[in-house]
Write a protein that holds these residues in place. Sequence first.
Motif, PDB file in Angstrom:
ATOM      1  N   ALA A 196       0.884  -1.171   0.000  1.00 20.35           N
ATOM      2  CA  ALA A 196       0.000   0.000   0.000  1.00 20.35           C
ATOM      3  C   ALA A 196       0.915   1.212   0.000  1.00 20.35           C
ATOM      4  N   PRO A 197       0.480   2.304  -0.582  1.00 17.71           N
ATOM      5  CA  PRO A 197       1.342   3.487  -0.557  1.00 17.71           C
ATOM      6  C   PRO A 197       1.406   4.056   0.853  1.00 17.71           C
ATOM      7  N   ILE A 198       2.390   4.900   1.094  1.00 23.26           N
ATOM      8  CA  ILE A 198       2.389   5.698   2.321  1.00 23.26           C
ATOM      9  C   ILE A 198       2.267   7.159   1.910  1.00 23.26           C
ATOM     10  N   SER A 199       1.895   7.953   2.861  1.00 24.30           N
ATOM     11  CA  SER A 199       1.762   9.381   2.593  1.00 24.30           C
ATOM     12  C   SER A 199       2.912  10.100   3.283  1.00 24.30           C
ATOM     13  N   CYS A 200       3.622  10.922   2.531  1.00 19.69           N
ATOM     14  CA  CYS A 200       4.648  11.763   3.142  1.00 19.69           C
ATOM     15  C   CYS A 200       3.935  12.752   4.072  1.00 19.69           C
ATOM     16  N   PRO A 201       4.643  13.345   5.016  1.00 19.31           N
ATOM     17  CA  PRO A 201       3.968  14.272   5.939  1.00 19.31           C
ATOM     18  C   PRO A 201       3.211  15.393   5.222  1.00 19.31           C
ATOM     19  N   ASN A 202       3.610  15.750   4.017  1.00 13.32           N
ATOM     20  CA  ASN A 202       2.894  16.833   3.309  1.00 13.32           C
ATOM     21  C   ASN A 202       1.757  16.292   2.434  1.00 13.32           C
ATOM     22  N   GLY A 203       1.473  14.988   2.508  1.00  9.18           N
ATOM     23  CA  GLY A 203       0.321  14.439   1.810  1.00  9.18           C
ATOM     24  C   GLY A 203       0.617  13.824   0.457  1.00  9.18           C
ATOM     25  N   VAL A 204       1.834  13.991  -0.057  1.00 16.22           N
ATOM     26  CA  VAL A 204       2.171  13.365  -1.339  1.00 16.22           C
ATOM     27  C   VAL A 204       2.382  11.870  -1.090  1.00 16.22           C
ATOM     28  N   ALA A 205       1.742  11.043  -1.914  1.00 18.03           N
ATOM     29  CA  ALA A 205       1.803   9.592  -1.700  1.00 18.03           C
ATOM     30  C   ALA A 205       2.991   8.983  -2.428  1.00 18.03           C
ATOM     31  N   VAL A 206       3.507   7.894  -1.866  1.00 19.22           N
ATOM     32  CA  VAL A 206       4.614   7.184  -2.521  1.00 19.22           C
ATOM     33  C   VAL A 206       4.274   5.703  -2.629  1.00 19.22           C
ATOM     34  N   PHE A 207       4.438   5.169  -3.826  1.00 20.36           N
ATOM     35  CA  PHE A 207       4.226   3.747  -4.092  1.00 20.36           C
ATOM     36  C   PHE A 207       5.592   3.088  -4.239  1.00 20.36           C
ATOM     37  N   ALA A 208       5.769   1.948  -3.570  1.00 21.51           N
ATOM     38  CA  ALA A 208       7.094   1.302  -3.601  1.00 21.51           C
ATOM     39  C   ALA A 208       7.095   0.079  -4.510  1.00 21.51           C
TER      40      ALA A 208
END
Lengths: 297, 543
Positions: B229-241
């Motif tokens: 599942a993606p995570i959200s950076c503290p500023n809300g931008v999501a990252v998919f690994a």
Amino acid sequence: MTLLTLGYNNQITYSSKELLEISEEISNRFAPAHYPLTPIKKVRLLTTPNTSFSTHLSTLKLNQDEILSISTTISASFKPTLTNKVSKLTLLPLDPFHAYAYWQLTRSLSQRIDKNKALILRVYWQENEQISIDDTKFWFDIEINPLLSMHKIQLPIDGTGYSARLGQHLTPSFFTAFVESKHIYVPHDKTKPIIIQRTATRKTYTPTVYDPVQTHTIILDNHPALHLNDFTSALNQDSDDKKTFFNHLAPSQRFFEHFTHLLKKHHTIPAFIPTHTTLDSQQSGYIKTKTESGQGR
Amino acid sequence: MAKGFLNILLHAHLPYVRHPEHSHFFEENWLFEAITECYIPLLTMLDRLQTDNIRYRLTLSLSPTLISMLQDELLQSRYLAHLNKLIELSSKEIQRTQQQPEYRHLAEWYHQFFEQTLTRYSQLYQGDLLTAFKKHHIQGRLELITCAATHGFLPLLNINDAAIRTQINVGVQTFTDVFGFTPTGFWLPECGYYPGLEHFLNEAGIRYFFADTHSITHASALVKNSIYAPISCPNGVAVFARDPDSSQQVWSAHEGYPGDFDYREYYSDIGFELESDYLAPYLLEDTTRINTGIKYHRITSKEGAKAIYCPTTALAKAQLHAADFIAKKHQQINQLHPLMPTPPMIVAPFDAELFGHWWFEGPHWLEHVLRLASATPELLSTQTGSDYLAYNFAINQATPSASTWGEDGYYSYWMNDSNDWIYPYLHQASTQLEQFVQQLAGLTVSPIQERALNQALRSLLLAQSSDWPFIIKSGTTTEYATKRLTDHLARFNYLYDSVRKGKIDERYLTALEIMDNIFPHINFRDYQTSPINHDINRGNAYQ
């Protein structure tokens, strides 16, 4: 002309060309998601490549030979050179255990360097930017050949911050720093989770004396699907109890452990000192260390 | 809703290689080979899926340098010349192999392949591959995203904000100018992330990006669903690994599908196998052997003679491998689904040029992966990053770890003993321009000064490309990469010096604009540390 530069004024009249531009711009910028399909641009397929060129910004037209000649002249006359108007030390993180340092010193500063003495790159463990470099308790020195301007540094622990100073021991007990780097942060080693919390029966270590300041926790449920890939290697590390224990330590303790290990291995004296260090100040505890060999340029 | 999602991303990128100062230039073949073997086959595949009304979702990242080259009239016309020579060579091959039926059959096959490519390029797509890709985006099957302006390796350019901000903003702007919409996702060059990069992505309107596996497994906080599942950076931008299993199945030189003995052998090319006299018109300057694109053999085995290539058998194998890939994804999803509160997403990013260029049968494999996935929508559904975010699932928040998809997972491929020398020069030029732009704030510049400064920024961006340190490290065309890097820095130095001294030679400036004609709407004033504000850039003239 663009929409953004237009103010509303019903007295303005437009030519047909201007209206077309506005129409295209509105279509381009504000069309709904499923807008009609139009070509991005009209493509003119040329059968013979051009040999003379101009830009829309210039009325000049140049042929291939002229362009090539200008290119060659510029490449020969303006080769990249490094200026030394400002002294600076740049630190770049490379991986969990390495960083690169490069430096430039002004002519006047270079003249102050004692050519008979080694340059010293003093690397400070500075867990975060909030900690002043002068308040860090751990550092180590690397001797640098004065002819070099770049060095690959081996770092003792991963997942923490560092900064550096470049200077010299102008007297045996004085470290004079010429230039200081910005703080950098190196990532955690991806091959080993910091803490493994599991519900399985395997033995786990719990940090007691030192709090795990860096809480990079990975939960492993007892299901094979979540043990895939990187997790597998994490589990395998349990066979190396010492290594696992090391990973549970707070960075300061890991730093300490690392140098104790170096001390035993190389019979040299570690270069951490739990004292206040300042730029250009006298260091009572300067101790020369062995450094990695063959890494510098 | 499906039990799990498969997010396949192709990252299409080539460095900006365009040499109008020469009649022919070998490295321009990189683009021509990719168009013939990769981009047109991928479009052909997407067209077939559309005709058959297959429901799928696929992400395609188009780098700004590639977008610019695909639009360029000079390169388009040179590509046509290149393709016509291939058709001519394959005709000659049909004659030469008259007495060898198996080879003649393949020569005819290649001839037909090149003829069809020409027809598609010049008639169906009218030389405009970008519109062809856009069509599939509009129809809701393909999600187009982009990358940094010149594919700069952002973690090692991070000595001033201007370098990072400009690489991202110019990339997004180039994409938006061409396609007419802003991309939602972003491919970080070389998958290179460092904590803090997300601020610039957010500023550019990006909602998600991709990173390598350990960016999430070693993120700053608890990650419950691992990389599924993606995570959200503290500023809300999501990252998919990236899912390492999916990568291994396709990328691995030893275990990956492309190494199968039935697939076409990339390194068996008639450019290195036939007599020089015969090949002369198709070689580099009539003498130096190069790949022609006509390859008669299959991989066969690591040692010994190579057997002849059979396209039918190879395509059948690609279908088999597609079925195996989908079966493994089903297995993965069945294992993960009960453990997660949301459907797991398996992220499988690849270089687009793997498909067709290095792995000739790759587009066929991908087509069947998408067809098979669409056949079991209740179990597995192909989805993009935007699709996932549209579900509004709860996402863990954490700062990802620094990472790349390169060797060892960090930055060492782009900075090592072979290429570390480039960074002091790149950083110096970046700092010089940033400081100069600061000095010019509030001052107006003349039109020719503006042209020179914009061109200086183009030169700097082109020097920052990650391709140059990558090539220098890999030891392939190192001389070319070194020359490109030093030439762009020299051009930057010339322009910077000219503006500083108030002596701009318009002939020289025009020549540079002709050679490096990328990013026509670039604005040097955007090269600044703080977010862009053009209002402060007007006032007294710069002398």
